[in-house]
Design a protein around this motif. Structure first.
Motif, PDB file in Angstrom:
ATOM      1  N   GLY A  23       8.162   3.758  -4.249  1.00 29.74           N
ATOM      2  CA  GLY A  23       9.421   4.150  -4.757  1.00 29.74           C
ATOM      3  C   GLY A  23       9.807   5.611  -4.776  1.00 29.74           C
ATOM      4  N   LYS A  24       9.055   6.545  -4.041  1.00 34.84           N
ATOM      5  CA  LYS A  24       9.173   7.962  -3.979  1.00 34.84           C
ATOM      6  C   LYS A  24      10.137   8.300  -2.828  1.00 34.84           C
ATOM      7  CE  LYS A  24       4.941   9.154  -6.532  1.00 34.84           C
ATOM      8  NZ  LYS A  24       3.780   9.948  -6.345  1.00 34.84           N
ATOM      9  N   ILE A  74      11.516  11.038   0.085  1.00 33.78           N
ATOM     10  CA  ILE A  74      10.828  11.355   1.346  1.00 33.78           C
ATOM     11  C   ILE A  74      10.141  12.759   1.094  1.00 33.78           C
ATOM     12  CG2 ILE A  74      11.428  12.711   3.485  1.00 33.78           C
ATOM     13  CD1 ILE A  74      14.103  11.086   3.722  1.00 33.78           C
ATOM     14  N   ALA A  75      10.578  13.454   0.237  1.00 29.99           N
ATOM     15  CA  ALA A  75       9.652  14.815  -0.067  1.00 29.99           C
ATOM     16  C   ALA A  75       8.436  14.545  -0.996  1.00 29.99           C
ATOM     17  CB  ALA A  75      10.393  15.725  -0.820  1.00 29.99           C
ATOM     18  N   ASP A  76       8.403  13.657  -1.787  1.00 28.21           N
ATOM     19  CA  ASP A  76       7.281  13.209  -2.843  1.00 28.21           C
ATOM     20  C   ASP A  76       6.376  12.413  -1.790  1.00 28.21           C
ATOM     21  OD1 ASP A  76       8.263  14.562  -4.677  1.00 28.21           O
ATOM     22  OD2 ASP A  76       9.266  12.818  -5.728  1.00 28.21           O
ATOM     23  N   ARG A  77       6.862  11.732  -1.021  1.00 26.39           N
ATOM     24  CA  ARG A  77       5.806  10.772  -0.238  1.00 26.39           C
ATOM     25  C   ARG A  77       5.057  12.126   0.745  1.00 26.39           C
ATOM     26  NH1 ARG A  77       7.200   7.072   3.476  1.00 26.39           N
ATOM     27  NH2 ARG A  77       5.811   5.468   2.755  1.00 26.39           N
ATOM     28  N   SER A  78       5.829  12.595   1.493  1.00 24.53           N
ATOM     29  CA  SER A  78       5.207  13.856   2.246  1.00 24.53           C
ATOM     30  C   SER A  78       4.134  14.515   1.350  1.00 24.53           C
ATOM     31  CB  SER A  78       6.143  14.613   2.875  1.00 24.53           C
ATOM     32  OG  SER A  78       6.866  14.005   3.659  1.00 24.53           O
ATOM     33  N   ALA A  79       4.301  14.820   0.126  1.00 24.43           N
ATOM     34  CA  ALA A  79       3.577  15.875  -0.763  1.00 24.43           C
ATOM     35  C   ALA A  79       2.379  14.902  -1.003  1.00 24.43           C
ATOM     36  CB  ALA A  79       4.321  16.270  -1.788  1.00 24.43           C
ATOM     37  N   GLU A  80       2.573  13.520  -1.295  1.00 28.26           N
ATOM     38  CA  GLU A  80       1.591  12.877  -1.575  1.00 28.26           C
ATOM     39  C   GLU A  80       0.494  12.773  -0.348  1.00 28.26           C
ATOM     40  OE1 GLU A  80      -0.866  11.055  -4.482  1.00 28.26           O
ATOM     41  OE2 GLU A  80       1.046  11.492  -4.756  1.00 28.26           O
ATOM     42  N   VAL A  81       1.043  12.604   0.764  1.00 26.40           N
ATOM     43  CA  VAL A  81       0.250  12.607   2.108  1.00 26.40           C
ATOM     44  C   VAL A  81      -0.602  13.965   1.772  1.00 26.40           C
ATOM     45  CG1 VAL A  81       0.108  12.822   4.477  1.00 26.40           C
ATOM     46  CG2 VAL A  81       1.472  10.994   3.420  1.00 26.40           C
ATOM     47  N   ASP A  82      -0.075  15.141   1.719  1.00 24.27           N
ATOM     48  CA  ASP A  82      -0.754  16.194   1.683  1.00 24.27           C
ATOM     49  C   ASP A  82      -1.895  16.454   0.719  1.00 24.27           C
ATOM     50  OD1 ASP A  82       0.954  17.112   3.821  1.00 24.27           O
ATOM     51  OD2 ASP A  82       2.221  18.508   2.258  1.00 24.27           O
ATOM     52  N   ARG A  83      -1.698  16.003  -0.450  1.00 26.81           N
ATOM     53  CA  ARG A  83      -2.673  15.627  -1.290  1.00 26.81           C
ATOM     54  C   ARG A  83      -3.946  14.668  -1.177  1.00 26.81           C
ATOM     55  NH1 ARG A  83       1.849  16.179  -5.041  1.00 26.81           N
ATOM     56  NH2 ARG A  83       2.398  14.157  -4.967  1.00 26.81           N
ATOM     57  N   GLN A  84      -3.598  13.768  -0.306  1.00 27.42           N
ATOM     58  CA  GLN A  84      -4.592  12.710  -0.094  1.00 27.42           C
ATOM     59  C   GLN A  84      -4.937  12.804   1.471  1.00 27.42           C
ATOM     60  OE1 GLN A  84      -3.309   8.649  -0.924  1.00 27.42           O
ATOM     61  NE2 GLN A  84      -3.197   8.995  -3.086  1.00 27.42           N
ATOM     62  N   ARG A  85      -4.801  14.083   2.089  1.00 23.00           N
ATOM     63  CA  ARG A  85      -5.058  14.197   3.333  1.00 23.00           C
ATOM     64  C   ARG A  85      -6.634  13.969   3.888  1.00 23.00           C
ATOM     65  NH1 ARG A  85      -3.779  20.569   3.774  1.00 23.00           N
ATOM     66  NH2 ARG A  85      -2.654  19.965   2.147  1.00 23.00           N
ATOM     67  N   ASN A 100       4.640   2.788  12.995  1.00 22.92           N
ATOM     68  CA  ASN A 100       5.716   1.647  12.956  1.00 22.92           C
ATOM     69  C   ASN A 100       7.043   2.282  12.668  1.00 22.92           C
ATOM     70  OD1 ASN A 100       7.473  -0.609  12.547  1.00 22.92           O
ATOM     71  ND2 ASN A 100       6.544  -1.192  10.436  1.00 22.92           N
ATOM     72  N   PRO A 101       7.772   2.478  13.785  1.00 23.72           N
ATOM     73  CA  PRO A 101       9.161   3.104  13.709  1.00 23.72           C
ATOM     74  C   PRO A 101      10.203   2.125  13.368  1.00 23.72           C
ATOM     75  CG  PRO A 101       8.551   2.847  15.942  1.00 23.72           C
ATOM     76  CD  PRO A 101       7.374   2.347  15.314  1.00 23.72           C
ATOM     77  N   MET A 102       9.909   0.858  13.545  1.00 25.49           N
ATOM     78  CA  MET A 102      10.932  -0.214  13.253  1.00 25.49           C
ATOM     79  C   MET A 102      11.560  -0.327  11.683  1.00 25.49           C
ATOM     80  SD  MET A 102       9.402  -3.294  15.874  1.00 25.49           S
ATOM     81  CE  MET A 102       8.068  -3.381  15.148  1.00 25.49           C
ATOM     82  N   TYR A 103      10.480  -0.383  10.936  1.00 24.63           N
ATOM     83  CA  TYR A 103      11.156  -0.669   9.442  1.00 24.63           C
ATOM     84  C   TYR A 103       9.748  -0.402   8.625  1.00 24.63           C
ATOM     85  CZ  TYR A 103       7.987  -4.618   9.641  1.00 24.63           C
ATOM     86  OH  TYR A 103       6.791  -5.693   9.702  1.00 24.63           O
ATOM     87  N   GLY A 104       9.930  -0.064   7.428  1.00 24.97           N
ATOM     88  CA  GLY A 104       8.941   0.183   6.204  1.00 24.97           C
ATOM     89  C   GLY A 104       9.476   0.885   4.998  1.00 24.97           C
ATOM     90  N   ASP A 105       8.522   1.487   4.041  1.00 25.14           N
ATOM     91  CA  ASP A 105       8.828   2.054   3.081  1.00 25.14           C
ATOM     92  C   ASP A 105       9.452   3.667   3.348  1.00 25.14           C
ATOM     93  OD1 ASP A 105       8.358   0.764   0.296  1.00 25.14           O
ATOM     94  OD2 ASP A 105       6.891   0.158   1.494  1.00 25.14           O
TER      95      ASP A 105
END
Length: 288
Positions: free
Chosen positions: A223-224, A226-237, A249-254
């Motif tokens: 439920g986050k 675009i920016a928050d999802r990217s920031a979370e990826v950085d935290r969990q790199r 998967n470029p077709m669909y997703g969260d």
């Protein structure tokens, strides 16, 4: 009355009698009427890339080669005694759709017919058990299974789709496929997979999670924006490539839900506007 006039009169009468039949024959049937049109042509390039590009196949193979290397490292750690004690049996959790099962034909059919996704259409596709295997997935999971790993398929497919899912996985040669290892989304529950992951962790040491959607690994992305999802990826790199293995998967997703600001029931026009607004281009200063 002349024979010509008689013929014309008979022809006109016959035409008027048949006209209602002709009109009714051109009216859409109820089943056709339920298939709403959709503005999904924008997905063509994404589906084509998944179906046609050698690059996608290479990335899929590369992903499962990485998973195999990481799994071998875990086994080596256990043999050397560096694993945590008491040691539980190792397990691998994988998502189903676009992780081990390739549903690009279903996605392509929606585009070719110009219709929207519906739960009924998806259920029918699942019942057919005709999804292909993502390249490298069958080989990797059988490799891990032969070396002692238990495999769990945690998917948000529904109970009515479980039988077809189990049949599809078995047909493709995936290991350890059963009602217990294929863990679907239960009726009345949320899309979160965390409770199912915890159920596996209670008995096994989960050494790898493999998915195409960040929610396949943790609820931290749910439920986050675009920016928050990217920031979370950085935290969990540090998790990616070690515990979390991601497929493209470029077709669909969260990621797409984030583009739509996680808003339900948007119109095609609203979605189109949000897609364009999410693009980052080169700003050109207009001349005075």
């Amino acid at each position: 009355m002349s024979s010509r006039a008689s013929f014309l009169r008979s022809f006109a009468l016959t035409y008027l009698l048949l006209l209602p039949i002709s009109i009714c024959a051109q009216t859409p049937t109820p089943s056709m009427g339920r298939q709403s049109s959709a503005d999904n042509e924008y997905q063509t390039a994404a589906v084509l890339w998944a179906q046609s590009s050698a690059e996608y196949r290479a990335l899929a193979y590369q992903t499962f080669v990485l998973a195999k290397l990481r799994f071998d490292q875990v086994l080596a750690e256990r043999r050397s005694g560096r694993a945590l004690r008491p040691a539980k049996p190792p397990a691998i959790i994988v998502d189903a759709d676009e992780t081990v099962l390739d549903n690009s034909r279903f996605q392509a059919e929606l585009i070719l017919k110009g219709v929207a996704y519906t739960a009924d259409a998806w259920r029918e596709w699942c019942h057919r058990a005709e999804a292909g295997a993502v390249p490298g997935s069958v080989e990797f999971l059988n490799y891990a299974f032969r070396r002692g790993a238990h495999v769990f398929y945690i998917t948000n497919r529904r109970q009515t789709e479980k039988a077809g899912t189990v049949a599809n996985l078995k047909k493709l040669g995936f290991p350890e496929v059963s009602d217990e290892t294929v863990m679907i989304r239960e009726q009345g529950t949320t899309a979160s997979k965390e409770s199912r992951r915890e159920k596996v962790r209670s008995r096994y040491r989960v050494v790898l999670l493999v998915g195409d959607n960040l929610n396949d690994f943790t609820d931290d992305y749910a439920g986050k924006s675009i920016a928050d999802r990217s920031a979370e990826v950085d935290r969990q790199r540090s998790e990616f490539g070690l515990r979390f293995i991601v497929l493209p998967n470029p077709m669909y997703g969260d990621w797409e839900s984030a583009v739509y600001e996680n808003k339900p029931n948007l119109s095609d026009a609203e979605k189109r506007a949000l897609r364009r607004a999410a693009l980052t281009g080169i700003s050109v200063q207009s001349r005075p």
